[in-house]
Motif scaffolding. Structure first.
Motif, short mmCIF file in Angstrom:
data_model
loop_
_atom_site.label_atom_id
_atom_site.label_comp_id
_atom_site.label_asym_id
_atom_site.label_seq_id
_atom_site.Cartn_x
_atom_site.Cartn_y
_atom_site.Cartn_z
N PRO A 1 0.82 -1.21 0.00
CA PRO A 1 0.00 0.00 0.00
C PRO A 1 0.85 1.26 0.00
CG PRO A 1 0.07 -0.94 2.19
CD PRO A 1 0.76 -1.91 1.27
N SER A 2 0.26 2.34 -0.48
CA SER A 2 0.92 3.64 -0.39
C SER A 2 1.06 4.01 1.08
CB SER A 2 0.08 4.70 -1.11
OG SER A 2 -1.16 4.86 -0.43
N LEU A 3 1.92 4.94 1.38
CA LEU A 3 2.09 5.38 2.77
C LEU A 3 0.79 5.92 3.35
CD1 LEU A 3 3.86 5.73 5.23
CD2 LEU A 3 4.67 7.88 4.25
N PRO A 4 0.05 6.78 2.62
CA PRO A 4 -1.22 7.26 3.20
C PRO A 4 -2.20 6.12 3.52
CG PRO A 4 -0.58 8.68 1.39
CD PRO A 4 0.36 7.49 1.38
N LEU A 5 -2.27 5.11 2.65
CA LEU A 5 -3.16 3.97 2.91
C LEU A 5 -2.65 3.15 4.10
CD1 LEU A 5 -5.55 2.17 2.38
CD2 LEU A 5 -4.25 1.09 0.51
N ALA A 6 -1.36 2.94 4.18
CA ALA A 6 -0.80 2.19 5.32
C ALA A 6 -1.10 2.91 6.63
CB ALA A 6 0.70 2.01 5.13
N ILE A 7 -1.02 4.22 6.63
CA ILE A 7 -1.32 5.00 7.83
C ILE A 7 -2.81 4.89 8.17
CG2 ILE A 7 -1.46 7.34 8.77
CD1 ILE A 7 1.20 7.88 7.22
N ARG A 8 -3.69 4.97 7.16
CA ARG A 8 -5.14 4.81 7.42
C ARG A 8 -5.43 3.43 7.99
NH1 ARG A 8 -5.86 7.03 2.24
NH2 ARG A 8 -6.84 5.13 1.44
N MET A 9 -4.75 2.42 7.46
CA MET A 9 -4.95 1.06 7.98
C MET A 9 -4.51 0.98 9.44
SD MET A 9 -3.72 -1.32 4.83
CE MET A 9 -4.97 -2.55 4.58
N ALA A 10 -3.35 1.52 9.72
CA ALA A 10 -2.83 1.48 11.10
C ALA A 10 -3.80 2.18 12.05
CB ALA A 10 -1.45 2.13 11.15
N ARG A 11 -4.29 3.33 11.68
CA ARG A 11 -5.24 4.06 12.54
C ARG A 11 -6.52 3.27 12.71
NH1 ARG A 11 -4.13 10.08 10.12
NH2 ARG A 11 -2.19 10.41 11.26
N HIS A 12 -6.99 2.65 11.63
CA HIS A 12 -8.23 1.87 11.69
C HIS A 12 -8.09 0.71 12.69
CE1 HIS A 12 -12.05 0.36 10.16
NE2 HIS A 12 -11.51 -0.85 10.22
N PHE A 13 -6.94 0.06 12.69
CA PHE A 13 -6.71 -1.08 13.58
C PHE A 13 -6.16 -0.67 14.95
CE2 PHE A 13 -6.18 -3.44 9.41
CZ PHE A 13 -7.36 -4.16 9.53
N GLY A 14 -5.85 0.61 15.15
CA GLY A 14 -5.30 1.04 16.43
C GLY A 14 -3.88 0.55 16.65
N LYS A 15 -3.13 0.43 15.56
CA LYS A 15 -1.75 -0.06 15.61
C LYS A 15 -0.83 0.95 14.93
CE LYS A 15 -2.89 -4.36 16.90
NZ LYS A 15 -2.42 -4.97 18.13
N THR A 16 0.47 0.70 15.02
CA THR A 16 1.41 1.49 14.24
C THR A 16 1.63 0.80 12.90
OG1 THR A 16 3.38 0.33 15.02
CG2 THR A 16 2.63 2.22 16.34
N VAL A 17 2.12 1.54 11.93
CA VAL A 17 2.43 0.96 10.62
C VAL A 17 3.41 -0.20 10.80
CG1 VAL A 17 3.49 1.41 8.37
CG2 VAL A 17 1.92 3.09 9.36
N GLU A 18 4.39 -0.02 11.67
CA GLU A 18 5.40 -1.04 11.89
C GLU A 18 4.84 -2.32 12.51
OE1 GLU A 18 5.63 2.13 12.90
OE2 GLU A 18 7.33 2.94 11.80
N GLU A 19 3.74 -2.20 13.25
CA GLU A 19 3.12 -3.39 13.84
C GLU A 19 2.34 -4.20 12.79
OE1 GLU A 19 2.01 -2.48 18.40
OE2 GLU A 19 1.07 -1.12 16.95
#
Length: 63
Positions: A40-58
């Protein structure tokens, strides 16, 4: 790149369609990310992380 998207989606009880809708992408995009066919693009990865309550690295792991 490995990721935890499928596992997190299942734990939340979401279908690929529901997750895609929540993130503004198609079910096919979610499927491709889960299968590691698409990074995923960085913006999508960040949206995913926020949606799951995790960090991108997790969620995403560089092998």
């Amino acid at each position: 790149m490995r990721n935890e998207v499928r596992q997190l989606r299942i734990v939340m009880g979401l279908s690929q369609q529901e997750l895609g809708r929540a993130l503004g992408v198609s079910r096919q995009t979610i499927n491709a990310i889960e299968q590691s066919r698409y990074d995923p693009s960085l913006p999508l990865a960040i949206r995913m992380a926020r949606h799951f309550g995790k960090t991108v690295e997790e969620i995403f792991h560089v092998d």
